[in-house]
Design a protein around this motif. Sequence first.
Motif, PDB file in Angstrom:
ATOM      1  N   GLN A  49       0.805  -1.300   0.028  1.00  0.00           N
ATOM      2  CA  GLN A  49      -0.072   0.046  -0.023  1.00  0.00           C
ATOM      3  C   GLN A  49       0.973   1.219  -0.014  1.00  0.00           C
ATOM      4  O   GLN A  49       1.995   1.394   0.696  1.00  0.00           O
ATOM      5  CB  GLN A  49      -0.829   0.128   1.414  1.00  0.00           C
ATOM      6  CG  GLN A  49      -1.991   1.038   1.253  1.00  0.00           C
ATOM      7  CD  GLN A  49      -2.829   1.169   2.397  1.00  0.00           C
ATOM      8  OE1 GLN A  49      -2.888   0.081   3.325  1.00  0.00           O
ATOM      9  NE2 GLN A  49      -3.383   2.101   2.563  1.00  0.00           N
ATOM     10  N   ARG A 102     -11.149   1.054  10.027  1.00  0.00           N
ATOM     11  CA  ARG A 102     -10.714   0.643  11.036  1.00  0.00           C
ATOM     12  C   ARG A 102      -9.334   0.437  11.207  1.00  0.00           C
ATOM     13  O   ARG A 102      -8.338   0.612  12.049  1.00  0.00           O
ATOM     14  CB  ARG A 102     -11.410  -0.953  11.454  1.00  0.00           C
ATOM     15  CG  ARG A 102     -12.493  -0.931  11.511  1.00  0.00           C
ATOM     16  CD  ARG A 102     -13.068  -2.477  12.082  1.00  0.00           C
ATOM     17  NE  ARG A 102     -12.714  -3.612  11.066  1.00  0.00           N
ATOM     18  CZ  ARG A 102     -13.509  -3.995  10.160  1.00  0.00           C
ATOM     19  NH1 ARG A 102     -14.459  -3.352   9.840  1.00  0.00           N
ATOM     20  NH2 ARG A 102     -12.916  -4.984   9.611  1.00  0.00           N
ATOM     21  N   GLN A 103      -8.768   0.490   9.830  1.00  0.00           N
ATOM     22  CA  GLN A 103      -7.273   0.523   9.661  1.00  0.00           C
ATOM     23  C   GLN A 103      -6.790   2.048   9.822  1.00  0.00           C
ATOM     24  O   GLN A 103      -5.758   2.333  10.459  1.00  0.00           O
ATOM     25  CB  GLN A 103      -6.949   0.169   8.161  1.00  0.00           C
ATOM     26  CG  GLN A 103      -5.351   0.082   7.679  1.00  0.00           C
ATOM     27  CD  GLN A 103      -5.265  -0.107   6.200  1.00  0.00           C
ATOM     28  OE1 GLN A 103      -6.131  -0.726   5.645  1.00  0.00           O
ATOM     29  NE2 GLN A 103      -3.886   0.040   5.852  1.00  0.00           N
ATOM     30  N   LEU A 104      -7.404   2.908   9.522  1.00  0.00           N
ATOM     31  CA  LEU A 104      -7.022   4.220   9.427  1.00  0.00           C
ATOM     32  C   LEU A 104      -6.918   4.715  10.929  1.00  0.00           C
ATOM     33  O   LEU A 104      -6.065   5.450  11.311  1.00  0.00           O
ATOM     34  CB  LEU A 104      -8.084   5.199   8.700  1.00  0.00           C
ATOM     35  CG  LEU A 104      -7.943   6.655   8.862  1.00  0.00           C
ATOM     36  CD1 LEU A 104      -6.548   6.867   8.031  1.00  0.00           C
ATOM     37  CD2 LEU A 104      -9.102   7.282   8.022  1.00  0.00           C
ATOM     38  N   VAL A 126      -6.254   4.739   2.357  1.00  0.00           N
ATOM     39  CA  VAL A 126      -7.498   4.508   3.032  1.00  0.00           C
ATOM     40  C   VAL A 126      -7.924   5.794   3.732  1.00  0.00           C
ATOM     41  O   VAL A 126      -9.175   6.009   3.635  1.00  0.00           O
ATOM     42  CB  VAL A 126      -7.272   3.542   4.542  1.00  0.00           C
ATOM     43  CG1 VAL A 126      -6.788   2.175   3.837  1.00  0.00           C
ATOM     44  CG2 VAL A 126      -6.106   4.344   5.386  1.00  0.00           C
ATOM     45  N   GLY A 173      -6.540   2.600  13.569  1.00  0.00           N
ATOM     46  CA  GLY A 173      -5.815   1.573  14.151  1.00  0.00           C
ATOM     47  C   GLY A 173      -6.423   0.690  14.988  1.00  0.00           C
ATOM     48  O   GLY A 173      -6.040   0.211  16.258  1.00  0.00           O
ATOM     49  N   ARG A 196     -10.978   1.220   1.526  1.00  0.00           N
ATOM     50  CA  ARG A 196      -9.736   0.993   1.638  1.00  0.00           C
ATOM     51  C   ARG A 196      -9.239   1.278   0.044  1.00  0.00           C
ATOM     52  O   ARG A 196      -7.946   1.592   0.224  1.00  0.00           O
ATOM     53  CB  ARG A 196      -9.414  -0.466   1.797  1.00  0.00           C
ATOM     54  CG  ARG A 196      -9.291  -1.095   3.045  1.00  0.00           C
ATOM     55  CD  ARG A 196      -8.828  -2.534   3.026  1.00  0.00           C
ATOM     56  NE  ARG A 196      -8.939  -3.151   4.326  1.00  0.00           N
ATOM     57  CZ  ARG A 196      -8.770  -4.127   4.931  1.00  0.00           C
ATOM     58  NH1 ARG A 196      -9.193  -5.217   4.150  1.00  0.00           N
ATOM     59  NH2 ARG A 196      -8.509  -4.598   6.152  1.00  0.00           N
ATOM     60  N   CYS A 202     -11.641   6.599   2.512  1.00  0.00           N
ATOM     61  CA  CYS A 202     -12.655   6.876   3.518  1.00  0.00           C
ATOM     62  C   CYS A 202     -13.664   7.927   3.266  1.00  0.00           C
ATOM     63  O   CYS A 202     -14.869   7.971   3.550  1.00  0.00           O
ATOM     64  CB  CYS A 202     -12.142   6.954   5.233  1.00  0.00           C
ATOM     65  SG  CYS A 202     -11.772   5.425   5.903  1.00  0.00           S
ATOM     66  N   PRO A 220     -13.619  -1.624   6.853  1.00  0.00           N
ATOM     67  CA  PRO A 220     -12.094  -2.186   7.065  1.00  0.00           C
ATOM     68  C   PRO A 220     -11.309  -0.942   6.859  1.00  0.00           C
ATOM     69  O   PRO A 220     -10.292  -0.634   7.777  1.00  0.00           O
ATOM     70  CB  PRO A 220     -11.722  -3.186   6.024  1.00  0.00           C
ATOM     71  CG  PRO A 220     -13.036  -3.947   5.978  1.00  0.00           C
ATOM     72  CD  PRO A 220     -14.229  -2.837   5.740  1.00  0.00           C
ATOM     73  N   GLY A 221     -11.320  -0.149   6.077  1.00  0.00           N
ATOM     74  CA  GLY A 221     -10.574   0.978   5.670  1.00  0.00           C
ATOM     75  C   GLY A 221     -10.477   1.855   6.956  1.00  0.00           C
ATOM     76  O   GLY A 221      -9.512   2.496   7.316  1.00  0.00           O
ATOM     77  N   ALA A 230      -8.204  -5.631  12.722  1.00  0.00           N
ATOM     78  CA  ALA A 230      -8.864  -6.045  11.500  1.00  0.00           C
ATOM     79  C   ALA A 230     -10.428  -6.355  11.491  1.00  0.00           C
ATOM     80  O   ALA A 230     -11.062  -6.271  10.718  1.00  0.00           O
ATOM     81  CB  ALA A 230      -8.001  -7.006  10.838  1.00  0.00           C
TER      82      ALA A 230
END
Length: 277
Positions: free
Chosen positions: A103, A261-263, A220, A265, A197, A224, A258-259, A268
Amino acid sequence: MNADEGLVALGFTEVEARVYCELLKGAPATGYRLAQALGKAPPSIYQALASLEHKGAVLVEEEEPRAFRPVPPDEVLTALQRGFELRRREAADALRKLHAPVQDDRIYHLKSVAQVMERARAMIAGAAERLLFDLFPPPFEHLAPALTDASARNVAVAGLVYDETPKAPFDCVRSADADFVRERWPGAQLTLVADAREFLVALLTPDGTGVRQAIWSDSVYLACLQHSGLSAEVRLNAPQSARARLSRSFSLIGSSPPGLRQLVGLPASPSKRGVLS
């Protein structure tokens, strides 16, 4: 494209294609007769016949002088297709071992409709939880089967359309301004956001056969933002009775894709409620 050119495009040499087509016109035939008919040296004809036999395109009568008969075209084409699919799978396995996706948050420009559509289909196939779209009729027609497949594997799918609302196993919301937008917008719009994402935004020519501008990114943060804006548009244009359900399924904070949650922190896997807490 004539028959010879079609076979060359499928992997035959020029001599092999001419020999096979000559056999289709009249068989059985000896290598000597084929050389005379085609005006080629006998060694090159026999070399082509040996290759065609290996490819399963000719049958050989083991008498002297040896005569050759073509395998029916449908059988040859089916064998070529199977061979291509086998080689494609082998190549795909080898290439996947080399490819380590990284990524990088950059924005990339896509230049052809084929590239745009393949990227869109790959995004849809790779989506795990949520897909949002904004599609004019030409791109919707191309992508509807892939969206249907995603819905069948329990990916939540919803988006805006600009024609009569199609019958689909996912949420298609007709834009309230569909007629005005289709009349004034300078092309066929394609917007796709997968799992917040990655996103794809493309302006195709009105008939969907060319690209005026197209970008893709796996940022992401930007995905978002695209998810948030598009989900709001979908809810705004949806019937009042569907808005609460669409909000739970697609609002950025409420659905926590998911994106997001990744952004921020988070782990998953979503929480039991599927929202940010």
